[in-house]
Motif scaffolding. Sequence first.
Motif, PDB file in Angstrom:
ATOM      1  N   GLY A 116       0.884  -1.064  -0.069  1.00  0.00           N
ATOM      2  CA  GLY A 116       0.042   0.020  -0.128  1.00  0.00           C
ATOM      3  C   GLY A 116       0.899   0.987   0.089  1.00  0.00           C
ATOM      4  N   ARG A 117       0.147   2.335  -0.203  1.00  0.00           N
ATOM      5  CA  ARG A 117       0.940   3.765  -0.209  1.00  0.00           C
ATOM      6  C   ARG A 117       0.250   4.557   0.562  1.00  0.00           C
ATOM      7  NH1 ARG A 117       3.243   6.824  -5.690  1.00  0.00           N
ATOM      8  NH2 ARG A 117       1.151   6.385  -6.261  1.00  0.00           N
ATOM      9  N   ILE A 118       1.045   5.420   1.305  1.00  0.00           N
ATOM     10  CA  ILE A 118       0.382   6.615   1.947  1.00  0.00           C
ATOM     11  C   ILE A 118       0.568   7.795   1.266  1.00  0.00           C
ATOM     12  CG2 ILE A 118       0.168   7.832   4.109  1.00  0.00           C
ATOM     13  CD1 ILE A 118       0.979   4.903   5.439  1.00  0.00           C
ATOM     14  N   ILE A 119      -0.127   8.459   0.781  1.00  0.00           N
ATOM     15  CA  ILE A 119       0.006  10.088   0.450  1.00  0.00           C
ATOM     16  C   ILE A 119      -0.726  11.003   1.397  1.00  0.00           C
ATOM     17  CG2 ILE A 119      -0.093  11.559  -1.568  1.00  0.00           C
ATOM     18  CD1 ILE A 119      -0.124   9.446  -3.562  1.00  0.00           C
ATOM     19  N   PRO A 120       0.183  11.684   2.096  1.00  0.00           N
ATOM     20  CA  PRO A 120      -0.426  12.790   2.944  1.00  0.00           C
ATOM     21  C   PRO A 120      -1.349  13.775   2.128  1.00  0.00           C
ATOM     22  CG  PRO A 120       1.834  13.202   2.649  1.00  0.00           C
ATOM     23  CD  PRO A 120       1.541  12.075   1.855  1.00  0.00           C
ATOM     24  N   ALA A 121      -2.426  14.185   2.615  1.00  0.00           N
ATOM     25  CA  ALA A 121      -3.404  15.054   2.171  1.00  0.00           C
ATOM     26  C   ALA A 121      -3.329  16.491   3.219  1.00  0.00           C
ATOM     27  CB  ALA A 121      -4.723  14.673   2.075  1.00  0.00           C
ATOM     28  N   ASP A 122      -3.008  16.427   4.355  1.00  0.00           N
ATOM     29  CA  ASP A 122      -2.939  17.377   5.286  1.00  0.00           C
ATOM     30  C   ASP A 122      -2.086  18.648   4.652  1.00  0.00           C
ATOM     31  OD1 ASP A 122      -4.626  17.203   7.321  1.00  0.00           O
ATOM     32  OD2 ASP A 122      -2.846  16.317   8.692  1.00  0.00           O
ATOM     33  N   SER A 123      -2.291  19.841   4.460  1.00  0.00           N
ATOM     34  CA  SER A 123      -1.713  20.893   3.654  1.00  0.00           C
ATOM     35  C   SER A 123      -0.098  20.746   3.832  1.00  0.00           C
ATOM     36  CB  SER A 123      -1.994  22.268   3.809  1.00  0.00           C
ATOM     37  OG  SER A 123      -1.980  22.670   4.994  1.00  0.00           O
ATOM     38  N   GLU A 124       0.142  20.722   5.240  1.00  0.00           N
ATOM     39  CA  GLU A 124       1.719  20.664   5.675  1.00  0.00           C
ATOM     40  C   GLU A 124       2.184  19.500   4.971  1.00  0.00           C
ATOM     41  OE1 GLU A 124      -1.034  23.162   8.376  1.00  0.00           O
ATOM     42  OE2 GLU A 124      -0.904  20.936   7.634  1.00  0.00           O
ATOM     43  N   HIS A 125       1.739  18.427   5.441  1.00  0.00           N
ATOM     44  CA  HIS A 125       2.500  17.227   4.956  1.00  0.00           C
ATOM     45  C   HIS A 125       2.648  17.015   3.230  1.00  0.00           C
ATOM     46  CE1 HIS A 125       1.278  16.372   9.220  1.00  0.00           C
ATOM     47  NE2 HIS A 125       2.679  16.199   9.209  1.00  0.00           N
ATOM     48  N   ASN A 126       1.463  17.381   2.739  1.00  0.00           N
ATOM     49  CA  ASN A 126       1.389  17.011   1.280  1.00  0.00           C
ATOM     50  C   ASN A 126       2.530  18.079   0.704  1.00  0.00           C
ATOM     51  OD1 ASN A 126       0.175  18.233  -1.558  1.00  0.00           O
ATOM     52  ND2 ASN A 126       0.118  16.087  -1.087  1.00  0.00           N
ATOM     53  N   ALA A 127       2.675  19.293   1.458  1.00  0.00           N
ATOM     54  CA  ALA A 127       3.972  20.391   0.935  1.00  0.00           C
ATOM     55  C   ALA A 127       5.050  19.759   0.904  1.00  0.00           C
ATOM     56  CB  ALA A 127       3.868  21.641   1.927  1.00  0.00           C
ATOM     57  N   VAL A 128       5.490  18.922   2.221  1.00  0.00           N
ATOM     58  CA  VAL A 128       6.789  18.041   2.522  1.00  0.00           C
ATOM     59  C   VAL A 128       6.913  17.205   1.128  1.00  0.00           C
ATOM     60  CG1 VAL A 128       8.152  16.645   4.074  1.00  0.00           C
ATOM     61  CG2 VAL A 128       6.780  18.747   4.692  1.00  0.00           C
ATOM     62  N   PHE A 129       5.750  16.409   1.113  1.00  0.00           N
ATOM     63  CA  PHE A 129       5.555  15.232   0.006  1.00  0.00           C
ATOM     64  C   PHE A 129       6.006  15.829  -1.329  1.00  0.00           C
ATOM     65  CE2 PHE A 129       3.262  13.139  -3.165  1.00  0.00           C
ATOM     66  CZ  PHE A 129       3.614  11.900  -2.910  1.00  0.00           C
ATOM     67  N   GLN A 130       5.623  16.752  -1.724  1.00  0.00           N
ATOM     68  CA  GLN A 130       5.914  17.598  -2.926  1.00  0.00           C
ATOM     69  C   GLN A 130       7.426  18.069  -2.978  1.00  0.00           C
ATOM     70  OE1 GLN A 130       3.241  20.385  -4.876  1.00  0.00           O
ATOM     71  NE2 GLN A 130       1.735  20.003  -3.121  1.00  0.00           N
ATOM     72  N   CYS A 131       7.825  18.467  -1.943  1.00  0.00           N
ATOM     73  CA  CYS A 131       9.128  19.138  -1.782  1.00  0.00           C
ATOM     74  C   CYS A 131      10.376  17.978  -1.882  1.00  0.00           C
ATOM     75  CB  CYS A 131       9.586  20.049  -0.534  1.00  0.00           C
ATOM     76  SG  CYS A 131       8.731  21.605  -0.469  1.00  0.00           S
ATOM     77  N   ILE A 132      10.138  16.771  -1.463  1.00  0.00           N
ATOM     78  CA  ILE A 132      11.314  15.704  -1.503  1.00  0.00           C
ATOM     79  C   ILE A 132      11.200  14.841  -2.730  1.00  0.00           C
ATOM     80  CG2 ILE A 132      11.188  15.824   1.045  1.00  0.00           C
ATOM     81  CD1 ILE A 132       9.540  13.242   1.320  1.00  0.00           C
ATOM     82  N   GLN A 133      10.281  15.114  -3.621  1.00  0.00           N
ATOM     83  CA  GLN A 133      10.203  14.243  -4.730  1.00  0.00           C
ATOM     84  C   GLN A 133      11.427  14.446  -5.535  1.00  0.00           C
ATOM     85  OE1 GLN A 133       7.531  11.918  -5.224  1.00  0.00           O
ATOM     86  NE2 GLN A 133       6.985  12.692  -3.303  1.00  0.00           N
ATOM     87  N   GLY A 134      11.976  13.075  -5.624  1.00  0.00           N
ATOM     88  CA  GLY A 134      13.246  13.136  -6.595  1.00  0.00           C
ATOM     89  C   GLY A 134      14.577  13.362  -5.630  1.00  0.00           C
TER      90      GLY A 134
END
Length: 384
Positions: A141-159
């Motif tokens: 399974g995969r967890i993708i965060p939807a809280d604005s703060e955690h999704n922001a981190v998620f976007q920043c660390i891609q790659g």
Amino acid sequence: MKRPKKLVLLGATGSIGESTLRVIRKHSDKIELIGVSAHQQSEKLVAIAKEFNVPHACLTHDPIEKITLPKTTQLHTGQNSMEELASLTDADVVVVGIVGAAGLLPTLAALRKGKEVVLANKESLVVAGELVTETARKHGGRIIPADSEHNAVFQCIQGQDQRTLQSIILTASGGSFRDLPLDQLSNVTIEQALQHPNWSMGKKITVDSATMANKGLELIEARWLFDVSPKQLEVVIHPPSLVHAIVRFVDGCCLAQMTPASMTFALQNAILFPERHEGVESSLDFSQPLDLSFSPPSLDRYPCLRLAIEAMEQGDSAPLIFNAANEIAVDAFLRNRIGFLEISRIIEETLNHSNFISTNSVDELLSLDAETRQSAQKRVQQLG
């Protein structure tokens, strides 16, 4: 043509649910809603089922009055109904927008089926972070965060290489009372606490923002989502809520993610990831002045944040106890049974009189959660 993602929305009638529905309406050719759940708001659930022709609907509590769902909609009720929806074979994505520890079991159910979980329920990771992340790894399974703060981190660390990440900085608005003199906090009302300066959210999370317990829970959540140590997590006050998180790398470079204060941006990114499409709302207007001020939070003003950090550093079941006590205390405040400052007092006393255990047993975690709530409830009664 690529088929639409089939989506289950748990907590369809809450603020996260409403924002998710806005994303689905915008991208109805890319997202198909196949399951929705609600706690008690049966009329809203029926309206959603009719609008989106949803084949599965769930009410966790029996409706007060008889409801009439479309003939094509199957109603799920009972203790395991949300888990049934989270496990639907056809579902590609499960959005967990439920408030509180009630989100844990459906989150685990979806991950055991290898689903993609768009997680807007921070308590699942606070209560059982190791268990949830391990379940995702074990079952694909995969967890993708939807809280604005955690999704922001998620976007920043891609790659980015995980080894190059030095720290994660979560931003906080400071809530309803960020500028109120400390000696006036004892007199604040429920109505004042629910007047968030930036966000439109449910009552519980709005109070959590005022105490910054919410930001403490987000720190604990980030520790598990991004596999970092407590020492790698920071909080800053950023009143306009334009920058949602900053990631600092070992070379000193920082990446930040910015959007207006609306949950539709983070939810759309999480649901449609890795694709990007036109947003529900307009982006930032850089032709106008923007306030990018930051300042450290005062732990005197926000004792709940201090307690959450201490619980995170303590580890084991301390975050679970913090969360359970906070839920009871906030509920008591919203029922006008305790004052605003007594929220942190109940949490601290509950933590101080608890034994911390290490376990990945769901039954033991839920049992401890129930015991903690009883303990916190007794403290509420003593104060009342």
